[in-house]
Write a protein that holds these residues in place. Sequence first.
Motif, PDB file in Angstrom:
ATOM      1  N   LEU A   2       0.857  -1.190   0.000  1.00  0.00           N
ATOM      2  CA  LEU A   2       0.000   0.000   0.000  1.00  0.00           C
ATOM      3  C   LEU A   2       0.886   1.230   0.000  1.00  0.00           C
ATOM      4  O   LEU A   2       1.787   1.353   0.831  1.00  0.00           O
ATOM      5  CB  LEU A   2      -0.906   0.002   1.236  1.00  0.00           C
ATOM      6  CG  LEU A   2      -1.826   1.226   1.390  1.00  0.00           C
ATOM      7  CD1 LEU A   2      -2.983   1.151   0.393  1.00  0.00           C
ATOM      8  CD2 LEU A   2      -2.376   1.322   2.816  1.00  0.00           C
ATOM      9  N   ILE A  47      -9.008   5.090   2.372  1.00  0.00           N
ATOM     10  CA  ILE A  47      -8.447   3.871   1.780  1.00  0.00           C
ATOM     11  C   ILE A  47      -9.557   2.880   1.450  1.00  0.00           C
ATOM     12  O   ILE A  47      -9.549   2.235   0.398  1.00  0.00           O
ATOM     13  CB  ILE A  47      -7.425   3.227   2.735  1.00  0.00           C
ATOM     14  CG1 ILE A  47      -6.208   4.147   2.921  1.00  0.00           C
ATOM     15  CG2 ILE A  47      -6.959   1.856   2.195  1.00  0.00           C
ATOM     16  CD1 ILE A  47      -5.273   3.707   4.036  1.00  0.00           C
ATOM     17  N   TYR A  60      -2.775   0.206  -4.148  1.00  0.00           N
ATOM     18  CA  TYR A  60      -2.708  -1.075  -3.462  1.00  0.00           C
ATOM     19  C   TYR A  60      -2.352  -2.135  -4.496  1.00  0.00           C
ATOM     20  O   TYR A  60      -3.042  -2.267  -5.504  1.00  0.00           O
ATOM     21  CB  TYR A  60      -4.060  -1.389  -2.808  1.00  0.00           C
ATOM     22  CG  TYR A  60      -4.161  -2.783  -2.247  1.00  0.00           C
ATOM     23  CD1 TYR A  60      -3.469  -3.142  -1.098  1.00  0.00           C
ATOM     24  CD2 TYR A  60      -4.949  -3.746  -2.871  1.00  0.00           C
ATOM     25  CE1 TYR A  60      -3.561  -4.418  -0.589  1.00  0.00           C
ATOM     26  CE2 TYR A  60      -5.050  -5.026  -2.358  1.00  0.00           C
ATOM     27  CZ  TYR A  60      -4.351  -5.362  -1.226  1.00  0.00           C
ATOM     28  OH  TYR A  60      -4.448  -6.635  -0.724  1.00  0.00           O
ATOM     29  N   VAL A  78      -8.771  -5.888   0.684  1.00  0.00           N
ATOM     30  CA  VAL A  78      -8.637  -4.942   1.793  1.00  0.00           C
ATOM     31  C   VAL A  78      -9.914  -4.959   2.625  1.00  0.00           C
ATOM     32  O   VAL A  78     -10.999  -4.723   2.102  1.00  0.00           O
ATOM     33  CB  VAL A  78      -8.381  -3.503   1.294  1.00  0.00           C
ATOM     34  CG1 VAL A  78      -8.211  -2.548   2.479  1.00  0.00           C
ATOM     35  CG2 VAL A  78      -7.160  -3.458   0.390  1.00  0.00           C
TER      36      VAL A  78
END
Length: 236
Positions: A2, A47, A60, A78
């Motif tokens: 990330l 995010i 990512y 994620v």
Amino acid sequence: MLQVKDLSISYGAIQAVRHVDFEVKKGEIVTLIGANGAGKSTILKTISGIVKPQSGSIEYQNESLVGKKAPQIVAAGVSQVPEGRHVFPAMTVMENLQLGSYLQKDRSQIEARLQEIYQMFPILKERQHQDAATLSGGEQQMLVMARAMMAHPDLLLLDEPSMGLAPIYIQKVFDIIQKINAQGTTILLIEQNAHQALSIADRGYVIASGEIQLTGSGEKLLNDPQVKRAYLGESA
């Protein structure tokens, strides 16, 4: 894994995050520490696709997450555990866990993952038919962490997992975080308990007023005089 670069986030006229840069490498535990209102939770929500950034990039696995919807980000690997232990009341522990695998269609794989989760969180197996709202605070925190793990994340985002917990559960939660990491899941951790967070982190970032002020290994930040004074309640 990330990479966050030059990230700025605003709520109307309020600038919550200013030109933030940080990275999380595969296999690490990385923590963001700072006072309430520093912008930590806002970064995690961005995010996860819940909040849109004003500017900057979030990559990512070398792919941009900016503009993706939350289900797409979960599908990419994620998962986020939100602040506040948001269990689904009037649903059993097992039903809460099953909701964590909503993107998975193969029932046999869901059941297999459920059994893996029960091995990791044996108390949840004992409570599997119990209304999630009747669990203790510590058990609810384990449930929301386990629910996020049902999605097989490669990167787990944890927002204040020890908040409001009794000391015995705080230690259990941090033990589980390390266990999850040891089994191959990378972790980005936001935590008011700076001492505990830095004690298990490979690296940390200190955020104040929406900006990164310090960075270093967990051990380095634990011994930094500025961090000791501001976040650890210790004198330099």
